[in-house]
Write an enzyme that holds these catalytic residues in place. Structure first.
Site, PDB file in Angstrom:
ATOM      1  N   GLY A  61       3.504   6.185   7.074  1.00 24.85           N
ATOM      2  CA  GLY A  61       2.574   7.275   6.755  1.00 24.85           C
ATOM      3  C   GLY A  61       2.813   7.927   5.412  1.00 24.85           C
TER       4      GLY A  61
ATOM      5  N   HIS B 225      -5.218  -1.877   0.284  1.00 24.42           N
ATOM      6  CA  HIS B 225      -4.498  -3.121   0.568  1.00 24.42           C
ATOM      7  C   HIS B 225      -3.433  -3.295  -0.518  1.00 24.42           C
ATOM      8  CE1 HIS B 225      -3.876  -7.009   2.371  1.00 24.42           C
ATOM      9  NE2 HIS B 225      -3.762  -7.503   1.151  1.00 24.42           N
TER      10      HIS B 225
ATOM     11  N   ASP C  44     -10.164  -7.033   4.960  1.00 31.91           N
ATOM     12  CA  ASP C  44      -9.985  -7.002   3.505  1.00 31.91           C
ATOM     13  C   ASP C  44     -11.155  -7.585   2.706  1.00 31.91           C
ATOM     14  OD1 ASP C  44      -7.417  -6.020   4.073  1.00 31.91           O
ATOM     15  OD2 ASP C  44      -6.618  -8.062   4.218  1.00 31.91           O
TER      16      ASP C  44
HETATM   17  C1  GAR Z   1       0.874   0.401   2.349  1.00 32.98           C
HETATM   18  O1  GAR Z   1       1.518  -0.352   1.357  1.00 32.98           O
HETATM   19  C2  GAR Z   1      -0.555  -0.083   2.539  1.00 32.98           C
HETATM   20  O2  GAR Z   1      -1.136  -0.566   1.377  1.00 32.98           O
HETATM   21  C3  GAR Z   1      -0.346  -1.196   3.530  1.00 32.98           C
HETATM   22  O3  GAR Z   1       0.646  -0.740   4.411  1.00 32.98           O
HETATM   23  C4  GAR Z   1       1.517   0.145   3.708  1.00 32.98           C
HETATM   24  C5  GAR Z   1       1.662   1.406   4.536  1.00 32.98           C
HETATM   25  O4  GAR Z   1       2.626   2.258   4.006  1.00 32.98           O
HETATM   26  N1  GAR Z   1      -1.580  -1.497   4.202  1.00 32.98           N
HETATM   27  C6  GAR Z   1      -1.886  -2.704   4.665  1.00 32.98           C
HETATM   28  O5  GAR Z   1      -1.146  -3.649   4.576  1.00 32.98           O
HETATM   29  C7  GAR Z   1      -3.254  -2.796   5.329  1.00 32.98           C
HETATM   30  N2  GAR Z   1      -3.632  -4.143   5.504  1.00 32.98           N
HETATM   31  P1  GAR Z   1       2.691   3.786   4.492  1.00 32.98           P
HETATM   32  O6  GAR Z   1       2.649   3.772   6.035  1.00 32.98           O
HETATM   33  O7  GAR Z   1       4.002   4.289   4.002  1.00 32.98           O
HETATM   34  O8  GAR Z   1       1.524   4.507   3.924  1.00 32.98           O
END
Ligand code: GAR
Length: 197
Positions: free
Chosen positions: A12, A109, A150
């Protein structure tokens, strides 16, 4: 007042950056965090007010509840949500939910789509694939969400170099920095273009 709901499955940190960014804007409110993961760090971050005194309510759902899109749509509609922001949300958004919020769901993404996207390409897997493919750059893609992983219309991309010696963790750190720099601002720009509900 413009109202945002954030879907997140993990740590998050993006949800936190976005919440902090809008915390001093009286016209924008993060009204709800939704997560499929009872262990998600985003729950704890919200409990701690995202470091800026914003204690946003959190709803946790399982797969069955998520597939029962009527209830989720009803919840989001009752809160008068204008924009749904996916911030590290790892499930495909069901078609009825996409159709209930046309042009009002965006995702980030952690790579330069259309490269390294699609089912199974999320979070750290993406950075591992980028390193395995010996890419010389990676980055972020912010896009509208459609019924496929995506594939929605791209709103914004930014890139960072990948050195031959970079590990997936190194790439992840660079990509996260790009996310924090750009995602909150781009969310704000999308909000500014939304027609009134
Ligand atoms: C982020 O890097 C986001 O871009 C990726 O998950 C991570 C979440 O980090 N999203 C995906 O891979 C969606 N397909 P966070 O929970 O620390 O924000």
């Amino acid at each position: 007042m413009t109202r945002i709901a954030i879907f997140a499955s993990g740590s998050g940190s993006n949800a936190e950056e976005i919440t902090r960014y809008f915390s001093d804007q009286a016209t924008v409110q993060i009204v709800l965090i939704l997560t499929n993961n009872p262990q998600a760090g985003v729950i704890d971050r919200s409990r701690r007010g995202f470091g800026c005194g914003q204690h946003v309510p959190v709803v946790v759902f399982d797969r069955a509840a998520f597939r029962d899109t009527d209830r989720i749509i009803q919840l989001l509609t009752s809160l008068e949500v204008d924009l749904i922001v996916l911030a590290g949300f790892m499930w495909l958004v069901p078609a009825p939910l996409v159709q209930a919020f046309p042009g009002r769901i965006i995702n980030i993404h952690p790579a330069l789509l259309p490269k390294f996207g699609g089912k199974g390409m999320f979070g750290h897997h993406v950075h591992e694939a980028v390193v395995a493919a010996r890419e010389t750059e990676s980055g972020i893609t912010i896009h509208f969400v459609n019924e496929h992983y995506d594939e929605g219309q791209i709103i914004f991309q930014a890139s960072c170099p990948v050195a031959p010696t970079d590990t997936p963790d190194d790439v992840a750190a660079k990509v996260h920095q790009l996310e924090y720099t750009h995602y909150p601002r781009v969310v704000g720009e999308v909000l500014a273009t939304l027609p009134a509900r």
